[in-house]
Design an enzyme around this catalytic site. Structure first.
Site: not given
Length: 265
Positions: A40, A247
């Site tokens: 990711s 993230h």
């Protein structure tokens, strides 16, 4: 005729000198066949602007591989990086476009193998002692099992793309210690999480070097932009979009990851 050849030679020298000053080679843009592998952090989760065709892989137009492609116009570009990918997923699902003509490969991998998502969830939901215990489990995996998993991925990449320059990008530290956060995890939990990130970087860099690849350490550009910094390039826990938690934001992709890949290519 001699004058024409002289002018041509001078033009060639000028083009070459200009390319050197710009940090490129004359065939830099036209010659690269670039494949962007990974998890990711490579697909761009957290950056928004996802390609609907990528489905649950959540590939973002603001991810560093796309930024590099847009800036360098390679001859070909393949982007199989996928949210949630582990080392086995890369080997089984992402290597199909690699071949002897591939000249550049980038990858971030290992965080999911080490169970970072579960560890972060544990730290958010449970006590400091439970958090640190879970982080220690992740660190044991990173030291004991992950090196062999990374070797398997790197061997598979080299086998499929024997002529490629391979850049392995790491992960940032999550927290600025002593920062602006007044609620949330304890400082001891944040320190433990950072120590696991550092261990992952150390182990990954060691395996990268043993394969003759290039390691891209993203911790320096992210320094001052961790969670609790007041200028974070990372999402903190987001209960309304849990998948984006921890993230990089679009700024983390463009200011943290992209320049590291550019500098190491």
């Amino acid at each position: 005729m001699r004058t024409s050849r002289t002018v041509s030679a001078l033009l060639g020298l000028l083009l070459t000198a200009t390319a050197v000053l710009l940090g490129t080679s004359p065939a830099h843009a036209a010659g690269d066949n670039y494949v962007a592998l990974g998890d990711s952090y490579s697909s761009g989760v957290g950056a928004g602007s996802y390609d609907s065709a990528s489905g649950s892989c959540k590939r973002s137009t603001k991810a560093y591989p796309v930024l590099w492609k847009n800036a360098n116009a390679p001859a070909s570009f393949s982007f199989p990086a996928c949210s949630g990918a582990r080392t086995t997923d890369v080997i089984n699902n992402q290597l199909g476009t690699l071949n002897s003509a591939t000249s550049l490969v980038s990858i971030s991998i290992g965080g999911n193998d080490a169970g970072f998502a579960d560890a972060m969830t544990t730290c958010v939901l449970y006590s400091e002692a439970t958090c640190i215990s879970r982080i220690n489990e992740a660190k044991a995996y990173i030291s004991g099992t992950l090196p062999g998993r990374l070797d398997a991925v790197y061997n598979a990449i080299r086998s499929r793309a024997p002529n490629a320059h391979v850049v392995v990008l790491g992960y940032p530290r999550f927290y600025q210690l002593g920062g602006s956060c007044i609620v949330g995890l304890s400082e001891a939990s944040r320190s433990a999480i950072n120590s696991a990130s550092d261990l992952l970087s150390t182990v990954t860099a060691g395996r990268v070097a043993s394969h003759g690849f290039t390691y891209g350490d993203v911790r320096p550009p992210f320094t001052g932009h961790e969670i609790c910094s007041g200028s974070a390039w990372l999402h903190s826990v987001n209960w309304f979009n849990i998948g984006e938690s921890y993230h990089p934001t679009a700024s983390g992709q463009s200011g943290g990851y992209y320049p590291v890949l550019e500098a190491r290519h």
